[in-house]
Design a protein around this motif. Structure first.
Motif, PDB file in Angstrom:
ATOM      1  N   ARG A 153       1.120  -1.135   0.020  1.00  0.00           N
ATOM      2  CA  ARG A 153      -0.025  -0.153   0.008  1.00  0.00           C
ATOM      3  C   ARG A 153       0.865   1.081  -0.071  1.00  0.00           C
ATOM      4  O   ARG A 153       1.826   1.180   0.632  1.00  0.00           O
ATOM      5  N   THR A 154       0.475   2.129  -0.856  1.00  0.00           N
ATOM      6  CA  THR A 154       1.329   3.279  -0.991  1.00  0.00           C
ATOM      7  C   THR A 154       0.303   4.714  -0.847  1.00  0.00           C
ATOM      8  O   THR A 154      -0.815   4.432  -0.663  1.00  0.00           O
ATOM      9  N   LEU A 155       0.995   5.691  -1.193  1.00  0.00           N
ATOM     10  CA  LEU A 155       0.227   6.907  -0.888  1.00  0.00           C
ATOM     11  C   LEU A 155      -0.104   7.642  -2.364  1.00  0.00           C
ATOM     12  O   LEU A 155       0.781   7.930  -3.102  1.00  0.00           O
ATOM     13  N   PRO A 160       2.078  16.825  -4.019  1.00  0.00           N
ATOM     14  CA  PRO A 160       3.320  15.870  -3.744  1.00  0.00           C
ATOM     15  C   PRO A 160       3.710  15.486  -2.506  1.00  0.00           C
ATOM     16  O   PRO A 160       3.827  16.715  -1.423  1.00  0.00           O
ATOM     17  N   ILE A 161       4.056  14.229  -1.964  1.00  0.00           N
ATOM     18  CA  ILE A 161       4.491  13.887  -0.693  1.00  0.00           C
ATOM     19  C   ILE A 161       6.054  13.291  -1.065  1.00  0.00           C
ATOM     20  O   ILE A 161       5.998  12.159  -1.495  1.00  0.00           O
ATOM     21  N   ALA A 210      -5.628  12.794   0.396  1.00  0.00           N
ATOM     22  CA  ALA A 210      -4.832  11.530  -0.362  1.00  0.00           C
ATOM     23  C   ALA A 210      -5.503  10.303   0.269  1.00  0.00           C
ATOM     24  O   ALA A 210      -6.272  10.358   1.046  1.00  0.00           O
ATOM     25  N   LEU A 211      -5.085   9.201  -0.336  1.00  0.00           N
ATOM     26  CA  LEU A 211      -5.656   7.934  -0.006  1.00  0.00           C
ATOM     27  C   LEU A 211      -4.308   6.944  -0.203  1.00  0.00           C
ATOM     28  O   LEU A 211      -3.449   7.383  -0.841  1.00  0.00           O
ATOM     29  N   GLU A 212      -4.576   5.778   0.432  1.00  0.00           N
ATOM     30  CA  GLU A 212      -3.317   4.825   0.381  1.00  0.00           C
ATOM     31  C   GLU A 212      -4.221   3.309  -0.193  1.00  0.00           C
ATOM     32  O   GLU A 212      -5.316   3.317  -0.053  1.00  0.00           O
ATOM     33  N   GLY A 213      -3.229   2.804  -0.870  1.00  0.00           N
ATOM     34  CA  GLY A 213      -3.650   1.427  -1.560  1.00  0.00           C
ATOM     35  C   GLY A 213      -2.532   0.757  -2.340  1.00  0.00           C
ATOM     36  O   GLY A 213      -1.594   1.702  -2.459  1.00  0.00           O
ATOM     37  N   SER A 214      -2.749  -0.151  -2.863  1.00  0.00           N
ATOM     38  CA  SER A 214      -1.586  -0.767  -3.577  1.00  0.00           C
ATOM     39  C   SER A 214      -1.594  -0.108  -5.043  1.00  0.00           C
ATOM     40  O   SER A 214      -2.718   0.312  -5.386  1.00  0.00           O
ATOM     41  N   LEU A 230       1.757   9.764  -6.561  1.00  0.00           N
ATOM     42  CA  LEU A 230       2.100   8.625  -6.059  1.00  0.00           C
ATOM     43  C   LEU A 230       3.436   8.376  -5.274  1.00  0.00           C
ATOM     44  O   LEU A 230       4.307   8.485  -5.983  1.00  0.00           O
ATOM     45  N   THR A 231       3.549   8.355  -3.985  1.00  0.00           N
ATOM     46  CA  THR A 231       4.485   8.118  -3.082  1.00  0.00           C
ATOM     47  C   THR A 231       4.671   6.588  -2.865  1.00  0.00           C
ATOM     48  O   THR A 231       3.861   6.147  -2.005  1.00  0.00           O
TER      49      THR A 231
END
Length: 334
Positions: A153-155, A160-161, A210-214, A230-231
């Motif tokens: 899982r990523t951000l 930008p992060i 932001a959200l997170e997921g693969s 995408l970070t």
């Protein structure tokens, strides 16, 4: 009658609508229908695996067993899915901590952020914990048939992060899980629990940053069109337990249980093999669509930031939880 009244109303209504539209098979004995809930899009490795599972079950039973699959959270949130499996309005679903941890809270330990460096570590831990988990799930009304794997899982974000400083104060959508909210907050973001189906609109309107997921999940959801950064912090590799309602499972004939279990075993192995390539392909496609892919070089510092939150969370559990912590440690947890 008592069971029907206890079912989640939204879930029951959605199932009735879909099944009414589908109608009944023409002629012959009515097939056994297994209802399966999937919160992810059909285009993800999970969606493809479940569709393949449905094909195998119907083919190998000569139509005597049919699996009706509801993709993309058509029946509601992950919480609604797991409640449906327990109460009987669904037979099957795959679920992470946002679902199964409502009943088996110790399973959330698998989803502590930065607990694993790769899928092999996660798979080793889940395999070692399976006998314990089977007993824990059964105690709460579920039969554990296997697992899909997800991650890393990523951000993905609207700005930008590139560093920990950029995370601070970000409104970060996370699943409906106390663990994820705590971890997001521990990292310095503000965890916002909302159904995955609301995340796209949340990014559009600025409700979340932001959200997170693969990568595969994020590509399939089309989030790159509203969040072009995408970070790759790779904060979670996690299992998605494939569960069947215990009472419904025990009501099946032995040959039906064998049929379903064999299909689960086959497609879960295929899903794990497909996940890594799916993520590679997703990153390529996201980049081609204009999403900037950002790699971090100080992931250990990010892990250190949430370590106190992880330690405090683990202390909440009794002997079963502590046994899972030991298994995580043995699997290579930092």
């Amino acid at each position: 009658m008592t069971r029907a009244r206890a079912l989640p109303a939204a879930l029951l209504a959605a199932i009735c609508l879909v099944l009414t539209a589908c109608g009944s098979p023409a002629g012959g004995e009515e097939p056994l229908v297994i209802r399966y809930g999937n919160i992810y899009p059909a285009s993800t490795t999970f969606g493809k695996a479940v569709d393949r599972m449905a094909e195998l079950v119907e083919e190998r039973s000569d139509g005597a067993v049919r699996m009706d699959v509801f993709h993309s959270g058509a029946l509601g949130s992950e919480q609604v899915h797991i409640e449906g499996v327990r109460e009987g309005s669904l037979e099957m679903a795959h679920t992470g901590t946002a679902g199964i941890a409502l009943f088996v809270p110790e399973t959330a330990l698998f989803e502590q952020w930065y607990a694993f460096d790769d899928l092999d570590q996660l798979a080793r831990a889940f395999d070692d914990a399976t006998p314990l988990l089977e007993r824990m799930y059964a105690d709460k009304g579920f039969t554990l048939l296997g697992t899909f794997y997800n991650g890393p899982r990523t951000l993905i974000s609207t700005s930008p992060i590139r560093s920990l400083d950029d995370v601070q104060g970000k409104q970060l959508r996370v699943p409906g899980s106390d663990l994820y909210v705590r971890m997001a907050n521990g990292l310095g973001a503000r965890g916002v629990s909302m159904p995955l189906g609301d995340a796209f609109t949340g990014l559009q309107t600025g409700t979340i940053d932001a959200l997170e997921g693969s990568p595969d999940d994020l590509r399939s959801g089309g989030y790159g069109s509203v969040a072009p950064y995408l970070t790759l912090d790779e904060h979670v590799y996690h299992p998605l337990s494939i569960v069947y309602g215990r009472d419904a499972w025990e009501a099946l004939a032995p040959e039906q249980r064998e049929l379903v279990q064999a299909a689960v075993d086959e497609v879960s192995a295929e899903q794990r093999a497909a996940l890594e390539q799916a993520n590679v392909d997703a990153l390529t496609e996201l980049e081609e669509d204009g999403v900037e892919i950002i790699e971090i070089t100080d992931r250990e510092a990010w892990a250190d930031r949430v370590a106190p939150t992880s330690a405090g969370f683990a202390q909440r559990f009794g002997p079963d939880g502590q046994r899972i912590v030991e298994i995580l440690d043995a699997a290579g947890r930092p």
